[in-house]
Design an enzyme around this catalytic site. Structure first.
Site, short mmCIF file in Angstrom:
data_model
loop_
_atom_site.label_atom_id
_atom_site.label_comp_id
_atom_site.label_asym_id
_atom_site.label_seq_id
_atom_site.Cartn_x
_atom_site.Cartn_y
_atom_site.Cartn_z
N ARG A 290 -36.05 18.04 15.13
CA ARG A 290 -34.74 17.40 15.62
C ARG A 290 -34.50 16.04 14.64
O ARG A 290 -35.39 15.23 14.88
CB ARG A 290 -34.65 17.11 17.01
N ASP B 244 -41.92 12.94 24.99
CA ASP B 244 -41.81 13.83 23.45
C ASP B 244 -42.86 14.95 23.70
O ASP B 244 -44.08 14.68 23.68
CB ASP B 244 -41.95 12.96 22.48
N ASP C 185 -45.42 15.37 20.80
CA ASP C 185 -46.36 14.15 20.72
C ASP C 185 -47.25 13.97 21.99
O ASP C 185 -48.49 13.72 21.62
CB ASP C 185 -45.51 12.70 20.67
C1 PRP Z 1 -38.36 18.91 20.87
C2 PRP Z 1 -38.53 20.41 21.54
C3 PRP Z 1 -37.37 21.28 21.08
C4 PRP Z 1 -36.23 20.20 20.78
C5 PRP Z 1 -35.43 20.13 22.02
O1 PRP Z 1 -38.72 19.30 19.43
O2 PRP Z 1 -39.72 21.19 21.30
O3 PRP Z 1 -37.68 21.92 20.17
O4 PRP Z 1 -37.17 18.61 20.67
O5 PRP Z 1 -34.24 19.21 21.80
P1 PRP Z 1 -32.74 19.85 21.57
O6 PRP Z 1 -32.40 20.75 22.64
O7 PRP Z 1 -31.97 18.48 21.58
O8 PRP Z 1 -32.61 20.55 20.24
P2 PRP Z 1 -38.81 18.06 18.18
O9 PRP Z 1 -37.62 18.22 17.52
O10 PRP Z 1 -39.16 16.97 18.99
O11 PRP Z 1 -40.14 18.70 17.33
P3 PRP Z 1 -41.51 19.00 17.43
O12 PRP Z 1 -41.87 20.05 18.39
O13 PRP Z 1 -41.96 19.18 15.85
O14 PRP Z 1 -41.94 17.52 18.10
N1 URA Z 2 -37.47 16.79 22.81
C1 URA Z 2 -38.59 16.22 23.57
O1 URA Z 2 -39.91 16.62 23.36
N2 URA Z 2 -38.43 15.82 24.81
C2 URA Z 2 -36.82 15.34 25.31
O2 URA Z 2 -36.86 14.79 26.26
C3 URA Z 2 -36.11 15.99 24.48
C4 URA Z 2 -36.25 16.55 23.33
#
Ligand code: PRP
Ligand code: URA
Length: 206
Positions: free
Chosen positions: A101, A197, A200
Site C-alpha cells: 500500500r 502493521d 511489520d
Molecule cells: C497490508 C495488509 C494488506 C493491506 C490492507 O499490507 O497485509 O495487504 O495492508 O490494506 P488495504 O485494505 O487498505 O489495502 P501492506 O501494504 O502493509 O504491505 P506488507 O504486507 O508488505 O507490509
Molecule cells: N495494513 C495493516 O497492516 N494494518 C492496518 O491496520 C491496515 C493496513
C-alpha cells in the site's frame, strides 16, 4: 457478504495478537492458530466425493475433498496465514500476489503474481490478515479474475467496515471470512483498534 467467527477461543487469541507486548514469534503462532479457525469455516462448503475405506473392522463410506484449492497469500503479511490453512488442506496449491500500500495514496501497488494452472478450475482462497480500505483485496480479486479464476473467497483476521463495503461493492460474489470486524479506519488507513502493521509485527520489521 461476510462471516465473522464468533468463538471464545478466537476472541482469546485476538486479545493476544492485538497486544503491543506480543513479539513477532508469538504473533506468527497466533496468526497461524486464528487462521485455522477462520479457514475451517471458510472451507465448509468445499466439494467432496464419496470413497470406500477399509477399516480394521469393515468397509466405511467416507468423504474426501474433491476440488483444487489454491491458496493465495498477499505478500507480505498473507504469508503469516499460510501455515494455518495448509494444516487444514495440506494438498492445497499456492499462488502469490505481491502488493504493498502506497503510504501517501493508500492505494495498492502490484509487484508480483504467480499462480498454478489449477487456479482457473478450482477455488482460490485469498489470505491477508488485514482488510482495511479494501484496496488490496479488490486489486487481488481483479488480478485473479483477469487470470481467469471464477471461484474466489477472502479469508482475513481483522476487517474494517470500509474494507468490507469496498470489496462487497466491487466483487459481491466474493465471500469474506474474518475473525473480527473492528470499528473504523484512522486518517492513515489503519484499522482501529486493529493490531498495527501486520507485516511489520510478524516479521519484526517495525
Ligand atoms: C497490508 C495488509 C494488506 C493491506 C490492507 O499490507 O497485509 O495487504 O495492508 O490494506 P488495504 O485494505 O487498505 O489495502 P501492506 O501494504 O502493509 O504491505 P506488507 O504486507 O508488505 O507490509
Ligand atoms: N495494513 C495493516 O497492516 N494494518 C492496518 O491496520 C491496515 C493496513
Amino acid at each position: 457478504m461476510h462471516v465473522k467467527i464468533d468463538h471464545p477461543c478466537v476472541q482469546h487469541k485476538l486479545a493476544l495478537i492485538r497486544n503491543i507486548e506480543t513479539g513477532h514469534k508469538k504473533f506468527r503462532e497466533l496468526a497461524t492458530e486464528i487462521t485455522e479457525f477462520v479457514c475451517y469455516e471458510a472451507l465448509k462448503n468445499v466439494n467432496t466425493r464419496e470413497v470406500e475405506v477399509q477399516t480394521p473392522i469393515e468397509v466405511a463410506t467416507c468423504r474426501m475433498i474433491d476440488h483444487d484449492i489454491v491458496v493465495v497469500p498477499v505478500l507480505r503479511a498473507g504469508i503469516g496465514m499460510l501455515e494455518g490453512i495448509l494444516e487444514l488442506v495440506p494438498t492445497a496449491r499456492v499462488g502469490f500476489v505481491g502488493l504493498y500500500r502506497d503510504e501517501e495514496t493508500k492505494l495498492p501497488v502490484a509487484y508480483y503474481e504467480r499462480f498454478p494452472p489449477q487456479a482457473k478450475s478450482g477455488t482460490c482462497i485469498i489470505i491477508d490478515p488485514m482488510l482495511a480500505t479494501g484496496g488490496s483485496a479488490v486489486a487481488t480479486v481483479d488480478i485473479l479474475k483477469l487470470w481467469g479464476v471464477s471461484s474466489i473467497k477472502f479469508v482475513g483476521i481483522i476487517g474494517a467496515p470500509e474494507g468490507i463495503e469496498n470489496l462487497n461493492k466491487h466483487h459481491p460474489e466474493v465471500m469474506i471470512h474474518l475473525a473480527a470486524v473492528d470499528e473504523k479506519l484512522n486518517e492513515r488507513g489503519y484499522i482501529l483498534p486493529g493490531l498495527g502493521d501486520a507485516g511489520d509485527r510478524q516479521f519484526g520489521t517495525g
